[in-house]
Enzyme design. Sequence first.
Site, mmCIF file in Angstrom:
data_model
loop_
_atom_site.group_PDB
_atom_site.id
_atom_site.type_symbol
_atom_site.label_atom_id
_atom_site.label_comp_id
_atom_site.label_asym_id
_atom_site.label_seq_id
_atom_site.Cartn_x
_atom_site.Cartn_y
_atom_site.Cartn_z
ATOM 1 N N ASP A 126 0.854 -1.192 0.000
ATOM 2 C CA ASP A 126 0.000 0.000 0.000
ATOM 3 C C ASP A 126 0.884 1.235 0.000
ATOM 4 O O ASP A 126 1.600 1.500 0.964
ATOM 5 C CB ASP A 126 -0.911 -0.010 1.230
ATOM 6 C CG ASP A 126 -2.055 0.979 1.146
ATOM 7 O OD1 ASP A 126 -1.943 1.973 0.386
ATOM 8 O OD2 ASP A 126 -3.063 0.768 1.834
ATOM 9 N N ARG A 128 -0.276 4.393 -0.411
ATOM 10 C CA ARG A 128 -1.068 5.609 -0.181
ATOM 11 C C ARG A 128 -0.544 6.449 0.982
ATOM 12 O O ARG A 128 0.035 5.925 1.927
ATOM 13 C CB ARG A 128 -2.532 5.250 0.069
ATOM 14 C CG ARG A 128 -3.222 4.702 -1.162
ATOM 15 C CD ARG A 128 -4.609 4.230 -0.867
ATOM 16 N NE ARG A 128 -4.576 3.037 -0.018
ATOM 17 C CZ ARG A 128 -5.651 2.381 0.383
ATOM 18 N NH1 ARG A 128 -6.853 2.807 0.046
ATOM 19 N NH2 ARG A 128 -5.546 1.302 1.136
#
Length: 196
Positions: A126, A128
Amino acid sequence: MQLIQIEKAILPTPWGDFLIFGFEEKKNGKNHIALVYGKIKKNIPILARIHSECLTGDAFFSLRCDCGIQLEMAMSRIASEGNGILIYHRQEGRNIGLLNKIKAYSLQDKGLDTVEANQKLGFSADERDFSLCADIFNILNIKKIRLLTNNPFKVDMLIASGIEIVERIPIIVEKNDKNAHYLKTKAEKMGHLLFK
């Protein structure tokens, strides 16, 4: 502050009228939006959803993921409560970009799971950065939220950015034969709280 607010307008939807706010990242001009329904009341925790961009799920109704269904569920829930905010976080494919996401899909078609596919492409599970979302909350003077999420990483990053989360509300999508492996991987490898 990494963002500036550019403009706002009324956005009619099947769930009623939202205000759509446009924001721009100072460093690269990338756009993000927030949809606000009803009134934001100072010092009252507001229902909030941070929805990461997913063109395949949100626009093309892909069954590989839970994104499009979660978007609809969140907008409906916010409207039914009478107020809330949905931040549309423009970090496609857990921030690897659309073309890399399609490459990851191809690797998944060959047997890799969503985490393994990202790693094979040279990314973490991930990529983000939710601190941008904290900036949106701060610009809109939102300090306390009730967060619709299954993602403990999102909770931790927002708290670290100074947002008070008074409640985490699950947003559970039913498994189907296309998304079952994806949901299992998110739960087992990414810590998502997906099952009741």
